[in-house]
Design a protein around this motif. Structure first.
Motif, PDB file in Angstrom:
ATOM      1  N   VAL A  34       0.856  -1.187   0.000  1.00 50.69           N
ATOM      2  CA  VAL A  34       0.000   0.000   0.000  1.00 50.69           C
ATOM      3  C   VAL A  34       0.891   1.235   0.000  1.00 50.69           C
ATOM      4  N   ASP A  35       0.440   2.279  -0.690  1.00 50.91           N
ATOM      5  CA  ASP A  35       1.200   3.523  -0.744  1.00 50.91           C
ATOM      6  C   ASP A  35       0.747   4.517   0.320  1.00 50.91           C
ATOM      7  N   ASP A  36      -0.532   4.488   0.640  1.00 50.90           N
ATOM      8  CA  ASP A  36      -1.099   5.433   1.600  1.00 50.90           C
ATOM      9  C   ASP A  36      -0.712   5.011   3.011  1.00 50.90           C
ATOM     10  N   PRO A  37       0.050   5.827   3.750  1.00 45.90           N
ATOM     11  CA  PRO A  37       0.461   5.419   5.111  1.00 45.90           C
ATOM     12  C   PRO A  37      -0.724   5.213   6.043  1.00 45.90           C
ATOM     13  N   ARG A  38      -1.878   5.806   5.731  1.00 43.31           N
ATOM     14  CA  ARG A  38      -3.049   5.608   6.581  1.00 43.31           C
ATOM     15  C   ARG A  38      -3.510   4.157   6.560  1.00 43.31           C
ATOM     16  N   LEU A  39      -3.283   3.475   5.439  1.00 45.22           N
ATOM     17  CA  LEU A  39      -3.650   2.060   5.358  1.00 45.22           C
ATOM     18  C   LEU A  39      -2.717   1.204   6.218  1.00 45.22           C
ATOM     19  N   ALA A  40      -1.443   1.604   6.277  1.00 39.61           N
ATOM     20  CA  ALA A  40      -0.515   0.900   7.163  1.00 39.61           C
ATOM     21  C   ALA A  40      -0.888   1.133   8.618  1.00 39.61           C
ATOM     22  N   VAL A  41      -1.290   2.365   8.943  1.00 39.85           N
ATOM     23  CA  VAL A  41      -1.745   2.673  10.306  1.00 39.85           C
ATOM     24  C   VAL A  41      -2.936   1.788  10.659  1.00 39.85           C
ATOM     25  N   ALA A  42      -3.868   1.636   9.734  1.00 43.34           N
ATOM     26  CA  ALA A  42      -5.055   0.817   9.982  1.00 43.34           C
ATOM     27  C   ALA A  42      -4.679  -0.641  10.211  1.00 43.34           C
ATOM     28  N   ALA A  43      -3.665  -1.136   9.484  1.00 39.71           N
ATOM     29  CA  ALA A  43      -3.232  -2.521   9.656  1.00 39.71           C
ATOM     30  C   ALA A  43      -2.610  -2.741  11.028  1.00 39.71           C
ATOM     31  N   VAL A  44      -1.837  -1.761  11.503  1.00 43.53           N
ATOM     32  CA  VAL A  44      -1.264  -1.848  12.850  1.00 43.53           C
ATOM     33  C   VAL A  44      -2.368  -1.769  13.889  1.00 43.53           C
ATOM     34  N   ARG A  45      -3.286  -0.867  13.685  1.00 43.90           N
ATOM     35  CA  ARG A  45      -4.392  -0.669  14.631  1.00 43.90           C
ATOM     36  C   ARG A  45      -5.240  -1.932  14.755  1.00 43.90           C
ATOM     37  N   THR A  58      25.391  14.629   3.314  1.00 37.85           N
ATOM     38  CA  THR A  58      24.730  13.349   3.083  1.00 37.85           C
ATOM     39  C   THR A  58      23.220  13.580   3.034  1.00 37.85           C
ATOM     40  N   LEU A  59      22.565  12.909   2.111  1.00 40.05           N
ATOM     41  CA  LEU A  59      21.113  12.956   2.033  1.00 40.05           C
ATOM     42  C   LEU A  59      20.576  11.647   2.607  1.00 40.05           C
ATOM     43  N   ALA A  60      19.657  11.731   3.546  1.00 44.11           N
ATOM     44  CA  ALA A  60      19.174  10.510   4.196  1.00 44.11           C
ATOM     45  C   ALA A  60      17.664  10.475   4.232  1.00 44.11           C
ATOM     46  N   TYR A  61      17.154   9.272   4.017  1.00 48.77           N
ATOM     47  CA  TYR A  61      15.708   9.039   4.109  1.00 48.77           C
ATOM     48  C   TYR A  61      15.412   8.532   5.520  1.00 48.77           C
ATOM     49  N   PRO A  62      14.519   9.204   6.255  1.00 49.41           N
ATOM     50  CA  PRO A  62      14.229   8.778   7.626  1.00 49.41           C
ATOM     51  C   PRO A  62      13.209   7.635   7.639  1.00 49.41           C
ATOM     52  N   LEU A  63      13.551   6.584   8.339  1.00 53.64           N
ATOM     53  CA  LEU A  63      12.658   5.429   8.437  1.00 53.64           C
ATOM     54  C   LEU A  63      12.072   5.360   9.845  1.00 53.64           C
ATOM     55  N   SER A  64      10.761   5.330   9.909  1.00 47.92           N
ATOM     56  CA  SER A  64      10.045   5.269  11.181  1.00 47.92           C
ATOM     57  C   SER A  64       9.316   3.934  11.290  1.00 47.92           C
ATOM     58  N   LEU A  65       8.917   3.624  12.489  1.00 48.50           N
ATOM     59  CA  LEU A  65       8.199   2.383  12.748  1.00 48.50           C
ATOM     60  C   LEU A  65       6.878   2.720  13.433  1.00 48.50           C
ATOM     61  N   LEU A  66       5.784   2.249  12.844  1.00 45.32           N
ATOM     62  CA  LEU A  66       4.460   2.375  13.460  1.00 45.32           C
ATOM     63  C   LEU A  66       4.190   1.127  14.277  1.00 45.32           C
ATOM     64  N   LEU A  67       3.705   1.291  15.499  1.00 48.42           N
ATOM     65  CA  LEU A  67       3.416   0.157  16.361  1.00 48.42           C
ATOM     66  C   LEU A  67       2.290   0.506  17.324  1.00 48.42           C
ATOM     67  N   PRO A  68       1.662  -0.499  17.914  1.00 44.58           N
ATOM     68  CA  PRO A  68       0.572  -0.212  18.857  1.00 44.58           C
ATOM     69  C   PRO A  68       1.090   0.531  20.085  1.00 44.58           C
TER      70      PRO A  68
END
Length: 316
Positions: A127-138, A270-280
């Motif tokens: 999924v591209d929409d991060p809201r869908l990932a949030v829903a999967a974690v939820r 340096t150019l960096a992409y920040p990676l975050s983790l969604l969790l309950p």
């Protein structure tokens, strides 16, 4: 045709057979002796056989009961394994990554190699929409997701976002590209070069990342055209004298030897992409803590690293 069997009736049969008394089976299962008796009677009706003979000492298996017992044990074991496979906290730690060749998957694989006994299930929600990932974690479909919600205020109260790690970018070019011989390149040196990044989905976190990146450094990032996958992208780079792309330094890419592609670090900054983790927020999977601790041991980035505005955790 037999009626469907109640798995709890089968479980009651197995425990009664192993313990020899309905009362002991009932105590272990946390139900009344009458309930166990009714379950077994219903199972006998479904199978159209007698499974037990009642004796003064309890119950003994009939010949049919003896024949059924090993299969009943398998039924109970399979049901227990199926439940364990999907129950948070008892099933394998399930983490969503953007792709199985992504930096997230590579780092998780490094963690698993150093902790080979870990029950880890790496999945891609696609999924591209991060809201869908949030829903999967939820919903508990995944225990954590490597996604970023660029506006943390948009997160529901049941889900929190933590910093995982930063992924420095590299330039990938073919052997005829003007920058092919460079050991490192600065963002300023990239100006005017076509950087092709197909598949930037509108509304995604990486769309916002590239928007801020191009605004900050005046780069030409082209997302035009369909995304036919990494293999096609690498083929195009190998044949081109003017197209480049950006990848994470830990992203895993494999190409034929004849392509002679170059991965060039970007520095100054340096150019960096920040990676975050969604969790309950409440009761996260117990295996997550060790994984997050592993991220903290990754090599730090240079002090002059550029990050987008929504990445609040600076590299140490």
């Amino acid at each position: 045709m037999l009626a469907p069997m109640d798995t709890e009736a089968v479980r009651s049969f197995v425990r009664a057979a192993e313990l020899g008394q309905l009362r002991h089976a009932a105590d272990e299962l946390g139900v009344t002796q009458q309930a166990v008796s009714k379950r077994i009677a219903a199972l006998e009706r479904a199978l159209d056989v007698r499974l037990f003979t009642r004796t003064p000492r309890g119950v003994e298996l009939t010949l049919d009961g003896q024949a059924f017992l090993p299969h009943a044990r398998n039924i109970v074991a399979n049901v227990d394994r199926a439940v364990t496979a999907i129950r948070r906290g008892s099933r394998a730690l399930r983490i969503d990554v953007l792709g199985l060749r992504s930096a997230q998957a590579v780092v998780l694989h490094d963690y698993w190699r150093s902790h080979p006994g870990t029950a880890l299930d790496v999945v891609t929600l696609k999924v591209d929409d991060p809201r869908l990932a949030v829903a999967a974690v939820r919903a508990g479909d995944v225990d954590a997701s490597f996604r970023s919600v660029t506006d943390p205020a948009a997160l529901p109260p049941e889900v929190r976002m933590i910093h995982a790690f930063h992924s420095p970018l590299e330039l990938v070019v073919g052997p005829r590209h003007p920058l092919a011989s460079a050991r490192t390149v600065t963002p300023a040196r990239l100006r005017g070069h076509r950087i092709w990044v197909p598949g930037i989905a509108p509304g995604s976190e990486w769309a916002e990342f590239y928007q801020q990146l191009t605004a900050e450094f005046g780069l030409r990032v082209d997302a035009a055209g369909p995304n036919f996958g990494n293999e096609v992208l690498l083929d195009i780079l190998a044949d081109s004298d003017d197209v480049a792309t950006l990848v994470g330094s830990r992203d895993r890419y494999v190409w034929p030897t004849g392509h002679d592609l170059r991965r060039i670090p970007i520095a100054g900054p340096t150019l960096a992409y920040p990676l975050s983790l969604l969790l309950p927020r409440e009761n996260p999977h117990p295996g997550l803590r060790a994984v997050v601790n592993h991220f903290a041991n990754l090599a730090p980035l240079p002090e002059d690293t550029w990050l987008p505005s929504w990445a609040t955790d600076r590299p140490e």
